[in-house]
Each structure stands twice: as C-alpha cells, then as structure tokens.
Design a protein around this motif. Structure first.
Motif, short mmCIF file in Angstrom:
data_model
loop_
_atom_site.label_atom_id
_atom_site.label_comp_id
_atom_site.label_asym_id
_atom_site.label_seq_id
_atom_site.Cartn_x
_atom_site.Cartn_y
_atom_site.Cartn_z
N GLU A 157 -8.95 -17.69 -0.74
CA GLU A 157 -9.30 -18.69 0.27
C GLU A 157 -10.70 -19.25 0.08
O GLU A 157 -11.55 -19.11 0.97
N GLY A 174 2.06 -17.64 5.07
CA GLY A 174 1.45 -17.49 6.38
C GLY A 174 0.43 -16.36 6.40
O GLY A 174 0.36 -15.55 5.48
N SER A 175 -0.37 -16.32 7.44
CA SER A 175 -1.36 -15.26 7.57
C SER A 175 -0.67 -13.90 7.61
O SER A 175 0.32 -13.73 8.31
N GLY A 176 -1.20 -12.96 6.85
CA GLY A 176 -0.66 -11.60 6.84
C GLY A 176 0.59 -11.42 6.02
O GLY A 176 1.25 -10.39 6.11
N CYS A 177 0.94 -12.42 5.18
CA CYS A 177 2.18 -12.29 4.41
C CYS A 177 1.96 -11.49 3.13
O CYS A 177 2.91 -11.13 2.45
N GLY A 178 0.72 -11.22 2.77
CA GLY A 178 0.48 -10.38 1.60
C GLY A 178 -0.17 -11.08 0.43
O GLY A 178 -0.14 -10.57 -0.70
N LYS A 179 -0.81 -12.23 0.66
CA LYS A 179 -1.46 -12.94 -0.45
C LYS A 179 -2.64 -12.13 -0.99
O LYS A 179 -2.77 -11.93 -2.20
N SER A 180 -3.49 -11.67 -0.08
CA SER A 180 -4.63 -10.88 -0.54
C SER A 180 -4.15 -9.58 -1.18
O SER A 180 -4.75 -9.09 -2.14
N THR A 181 -3.07 -9.03 -0.62
CA THR A 181 -2.54 -7.79 -1.16
C THR A 181 -2.12 -7.97 -2.62
O THR A 181 -2.46 -7.15 -3.49
N LYS A 232 6.49 -13.66 5.17
CA LYS A 232 6.27 -12.33 5.74
C LYS A 232 7.57 -11.72 6.24
O LYS A 232 7.86 -10.55 6.01
N ILE A 238 4.81 -4.54 1.21
CA ILE A 238 4.56 -5.80 1.92
C ILE A 238 5.43 -6.91 1.32
O ILE A 238 5.99 -7.72 2.03
N TYR A 288 0.86 -1.17 0.00
CA TYR A 288 0.00 0.00 0.00
C TYR A 288 0.90 1.22 0.00
O TYR A 288 2.05 1.12 0.44
N HIS A 326 -4.82 -22.56 1.84
CA HIS A 326 -3.98 -23.15 2.88
C HIS A 326 -4.18 -24.66 2.95
O HIS A 326 -3.50 -25.33 3.70
N GLN A 360 -12.10 -12.63 -0.11
CA GLN A 360 -11.91 -13.44 1.10
C GLN A 360 -13.18 -13.42 1.96
O GLN A 360 -13.54 -14.42 2.57
N1 LIG Z 1 -5.16 -1.12 3.68
C1 LIG Z 1 -3.96 -1.47 4.17
N2 LIG Z 1 -2.99 -0.54 4.37
C2 LIG Z 1 -1.77 -0.89 4.84
N3 LIG Z 1 -1.42 -2.15 5.15
C3 LIG Z 1 -2.32 -3.12 4.98
C4 LIG Z 1 -3.63 -2.85 4.49
N4 LIG Z 1 -4.32 -4.00 4.41
C5 LIG Z 1 -3.47 -4.96 4.84
N5 LIG Z 1 -2.27 -4.44 5.19
C6 LIG Z 1 -1.10 -5.19 5.67
O1 LIG Z 1 -0.66 -6.01 4.62
C7 LIG Z 1 -0.18 -7.23 5.14
C8 LIG Z 1 -0.70 -8.36 4.28
O2 LIG Z 1 -2.10 -8.42 4.36
P1 LIG Z 1 -2.94 -9.44 3.48
O3 LIG Z 1 -4.38 -9.15 3.72
O4 LIG Z 1 -2.45 -9.38 2.10
O5 LIG Z 1 -2.54 -10.83 4.17
P2 LIG Z 1 -2.90 -12.30 3.72
O6 LIG Z 1 -1.64 -12.93 3.27
O7 LIG Z 1 -4.04 -12.28 2.77
O8 LIG Z 1 -3.34 -12.95 5.09
P3 LIG Z 1 -4.56 -13.94 5.44
O9 LIG Z 1 -4.11 -15.31 5.09
O10 LIG Z 1 -4.74 -13.78 6.90
O11 LIG Z 1 -5.73 -13.48 4.65
C9 LIG Z 1 -0.65 -7.32 6.57
O12 LIG Z 1 0.51 -7.31 7.38
C10 LIG Z 1 -1.45 -6.09 6.81
O13 LIG Z 1 -1.09 -5.50 8.03
#
Ligand SMILES: Nc1ncnc2c1ncn2[C@@H]1O[C@H](COP(=O)(O)OP(=O)(O)OP(=O)(O)O)[C@@H](O)[C@H]1O
Ligand SMILES: [Mg+2]
Lengths: 245, 255
Positions: B170, B45-52, B220, B26, B21, B203, B92
C-alpha cells in the motif's frame, strides 16, 4: 521465536563474530554503553553511598557493644567487594538498562522494524542484540567500582562521626581487601551484565505486538533478570565455598 | 548490486500455495507467476490476506503448503542471505528505524552491502530521497514526519540497492492524488530504466489502471484468489460479480 532459539542464535552470532569481527556494530554498542554506564554512574554511586552509610550504622550499632567499631571498615569492604557491589549494581542495571533493551526492541518489533531488518539481510540478533549485550557486560566493571567506592566513602563518613579517623578506616579496608576478591567481584559483575543484557533483549524480541506488549516485556526483563542474578549469585557462592575461594 | 540480470522464467512464482499463519489458513491454493519487469498488483478487501501473502513472498513467514520461489529459489536458511539482497520491501507501516534520521535510514543498506565511501553513500541516498520528493526531510527523524512521508522514505530505502524485485505494501495509501501520481511515475520510470519488477498491494483504482500489467484479486469470504489478469479486462469482462463490483467502487453494476 522461542527462548532457546534466541539463545542459540545469539551464541551462533557471537561465535561468527570471532571470525568476522567487522560484523560487530561498534557504534551502536558504544551508544548503548554510554547509556548503560555513563548515564548510570550517578544513580549507581548514589545508591552505593547510601548503602555504605546504612550498613556502617547497622554494623556499628552491633560492634559498639564490644567497642570495636573500627571493624565496620573490614565488614564493609568484604561485603561490598564480594557480594553487594556486583549484585546491587546488576539489579540497578536490570532496572535501568535491561528494561530499556526490552522496550526498545519490543517497540521496534511492533513497528515491523525487526521484519525490515530481516528482509534487508541484517539479522536483528547481530544488529540489535549483540551490541547491547556486549555494552551491558562492559558497563558492569566501571559501574561496580563506582558503586563500591561510593559505599566505602559513605562508611568512612559514618565512622568519622564516631571518632574513627578516615585514614584508619582506609588502612583497614586496604588490609582486608585482596586483589583476588575485587577481581572476583568484578568478574561476577560482567557475568551478571551478560545475563541482564541477554534477558532484556530476549524479552524484547519475544514481546507480543499488542499495545501493552512492550510494557509486559520490560517488566519481564527486570523480573527475570533479578531472579537470575539472585540464583546466579547463590550458585557462585556455593561453588566458591566448595572450591574454598 | 542487483542490476538487471535477466532471469530465466518467472521472478516470483507461487504454485498451490496456502497462505496464512500456523493453524490459520487465510488463502488456499494460490498459484501465479510474475515475470521479470512486470508490475503486478495484489488486490482485495481489507483483511483478505494481501499483506500475509506478501510476507510469504519476502521470506518472513514460511508458506503453509505449496511452493513459492523468488528468482527460482525457495526461501531457506541457505538462500536467505542471497535473496534478501535481491529484493526491496516497503512495509505497510513504513517500518523506518526510529532512532535514525530519514537519510540514515536510506543509507543503512548502502553502508552494510556496498563499498561506497561515505560521501558517495550520502549522495546516492539523497538522490533516492529526491526521487520521492523528500530531499528537504533528509535530516528529520521518522517521528517528525507524516505517515505518508514515512512511506515515501521507506520506498527510497527499499530501492537503495537497486533490487530486482520491489515489494510495496500500500504505497499510495494516505498520499494525496498528486504525490500518489508522481509515485506511479517513479515506479514506471524505474521499471523502464532498470528493469525492476514491482509487486504492489494497492487499492487506488486510478493508479492500478495506470501502472499495472496484471493483477491478482483475493476474496476473504472464499479464502481464494478469484481473478488474475489485466485489470481493464477484469473490470470489463470478468464473470465474477465480486470482481466487477470491486472495480466499480462497490456499486453493483446490475449485470
Ligand atoms: N499474526 C497473525 N496471526 C494470525 N492471523 C493473522 C495474523 N496477522 C493477520 N492475521 C489475519 O490474517 C488476515 C489477513 O491479514 P492481512 O494483514 O494479510 O490483510 P490485508 O489484506 O493486508 O488487509 P489490509 O488491506 O487491511 O492491510 C486477517 O483476517 C487477520 O486477522
Ligand atoms: Mg495489509
């Protein structure tokens, strides 16, 4: 999305709809209109009636000293048609409808529904904002008319208790009110409706995606709408005075 | 409708992409290509940035650096409208429209982008709901069905226009093993019938080994892609302890 981006996109979308009227979501707009206008008739009329009663009492108390209570009807007609009708109706619209727009769109944003629309190729401004703004603007004239008529009924009732026949009251009202005055008030109402719709939707689109974000958006919608109505009404009054209408 | 237009080259391509962002990177320097018809899994892992990174691929957020193309095109104001009709997305959270029934949710893209009659749209949407085994929930509101059911309706909606690429965030989280496995079968069937490409965040190790052609794994702590390849090969012969540990469900294998 910044406020200016939002206004720009909304204007561009509105301009595009002039050329592609089929892109307008009529069904959604009718539903929003029903909620804004039809469902709001009772509260708008109720407030109008009470306003009429209160104003009539206050004015009558003053005019009684000169023995001319009958002029309450003239004052009431002018005040309602020119100022109070559109302004009070718009403030009620802000509280009922502007806040609802902000909450609906804000919730959709938090639920990623806005993202879903975007990636489906359906811009949220066309899909959610335009129908609501049009509905808010079109809801104002009928709401305003009901508000004003209810106010006059309240006034007539008060005067009839003071021995002034309702017939005489209506004669004075029709003699003082001009068609221009009434249309001017209604046009002002449409403008306020546009502003309330725009501010409500903008607050929703900009809502933070936190748990209290939707509440904050609804509050912002009402507060900024009321500020805009007050400032807008002041500006219009000054312009009307300058142009002598 | 999209149909099977066999694209030259990769359908999704990332080249030295920084994901994140504004002001927060990320994942840095991610590069991979996804071929048409491939089932590609994003792992980590959770929060590693897949959705990003998925949000970059579907054009919601611009990449911070590098080039990302879908069907050979970058996301710009000019390409957006065309590209949107060639992709399907399941978020998601499901992201169903709360004011419409499940059936109306699936019918919406058909209503906006096809010339089908109302009866035909209805028939097609019911077929999609049958595919995800939710025909009996057609007239319920999203608030009246469970989280897993919401996701399946969202999958049906993502498939409505026969997109070339489907992005699923997911899809099997929150589903029981039987439903999850029939979802895998659906994905494999659609790929076989229509040549669709799937980009899936998942996962579920069982599901990954069953459907994935290739997978990319992100870490992450290193903010980077740490593995890219066929999941079974990654599990058996990756040099990276994080990757091996991931495939061993968090147990370190002592290598
Ligand atoms: N709008 C945002 N602005 C800044 N940082 C963000 C924002 N949304 C998410 N993040 C950060 O981006 C990182 C990755 O988030 P993301 O949602 O991509 O994780 P993920 O891999 O999809 O996790 P999960 O498996 O839990 O869904 C997280 O550490 C989160 O703190
Ligand atoms: Mg995620």
């Amino acid at each position: 999305m910044g406020t200016l981006d939002f206004i720009g996109e909304t204007c561009a979308c509105a301009a595009g709809m002039v050329f592609h009227p089929r892109r307008f979501r009529l069904g959604d707009s009718l539903l929003a209109f029903q909620r804004a206008a039809y469902d709001g008739l009772a509260v708008v009329s109720g407030v109008g009636f009470l306003l009429g009663v209160i104003l009539a009492f206050q004015c009558a108390a003053a005019l009684k000293m000169f023995g001319v209570e009958i002029y309450v009807s003239d004052m009431l007609a002018i005040a309602l048609f020119r100022e109070l009708g559109p302004v009070v109706t718009a403030i009620i619209l802000a509280g009922r409808t502007g806040s609802a727009f902000a909450a609906e769109i804000g919730t959709m944003k938090a639920n990623e529904e806005l993202n879903a629309l975007t990636t489906m190729g359906l811009p949220p401004v066309r899909f959610l904002v335009m129908p609501r703004i049009v509905a808010a603007a079109l809801a104002m004239p009928p709401l305003t008319i009901f508000h004003e008529l209810a106010g006059l009924v309240g006034g007539a009732l008060v005067l009839s208790t003071m021995g002034i026949p309702t017939q005489v009251f209506w004669q004075h009202v029709t003699a003082t009110s001009t068609a221009f005055m009434i249309v001017f008030g209604l046009a002002k109402g449409v403008l306020f409706g546009l502003v309330v719709g725009l501010i409500g939707c903008c607050a929703g689109m900009r809502a933070p995606t936190t748990s209290d974000g939707v509440g904050a958006a609804a509050t912002a919608a009402v507060v900024w709408s009321i500020v805009a109505i007050a400032v807008g009404d002041g500006l219009i009054a000054v312009l009307a005075w300058i142009w002598g209408v | 409708m999209g149909g099977v237009t066999v694209a030259e080259g990769p359908i999704v391509s990332l080249s030295h992409v920084d994901a994140g962002y504004p002001g927060a990177t990320i994942l840095a320097d991610v590069s991979f290509d996804i071929a048409p018809g491939e089932i590609f899994i994003l792992l980590g892992g959770s929060g590693c940035g897949k959705s990003t990174i998925l949000k970059h691929m579907i054009g919601l957020n611009p990449v911070l650096a590098g080039t990302l193309t879908v069907a050979g095109l970058e996301w710009t104001a000019a390409t957006r409208e065309g590209l949107c009709r060639r992709i399907g997305v399941m978020y998601q959270s499901g992201a169903l429209f709360g004011s419409m029934t499940c059936l109306e949710n699936v019918m919406l893209p058909l209503e906006e982008f096809t010339r089908l009659s109302r009866a035909e749209r209805r028939e097609r949407a019911m077929g999609l709901l049958r595919d995800v085994e939710l025909a009996d929930a057609a007239n319920l509101m999203p608030s009246e069905i469970s989280g897993g059911m919401c996701k399946r309706v969202a999958i049906a909606r993502a498939m409505a226009l026969d997109p070339e690429v489907v992005f699923l965030d997911e899809p099997s989280a929150g589903l029981d093993p039987i439903t999850s496995s029939s979802l895998d079968d659906l994905i494999l069937r659609l790929r076989a019938e229509k040549g669709m490409t799937f980009v899936v965040v998942s996962h579920e190790l069982a599901s990954i080994f069953k459907i994935a052609d290739r997978a990319a794994m992100f870490d992450k702590s290193r903010r980077a892609m740490v593995a890219l390849g066929v999941p079974a090969e990654l599990r058996d012969s990756s040099d990276d302890p994080f990757v091996r540990r991931f495939f061993n469900r968090g147990e370190s294998d002592g290598k």
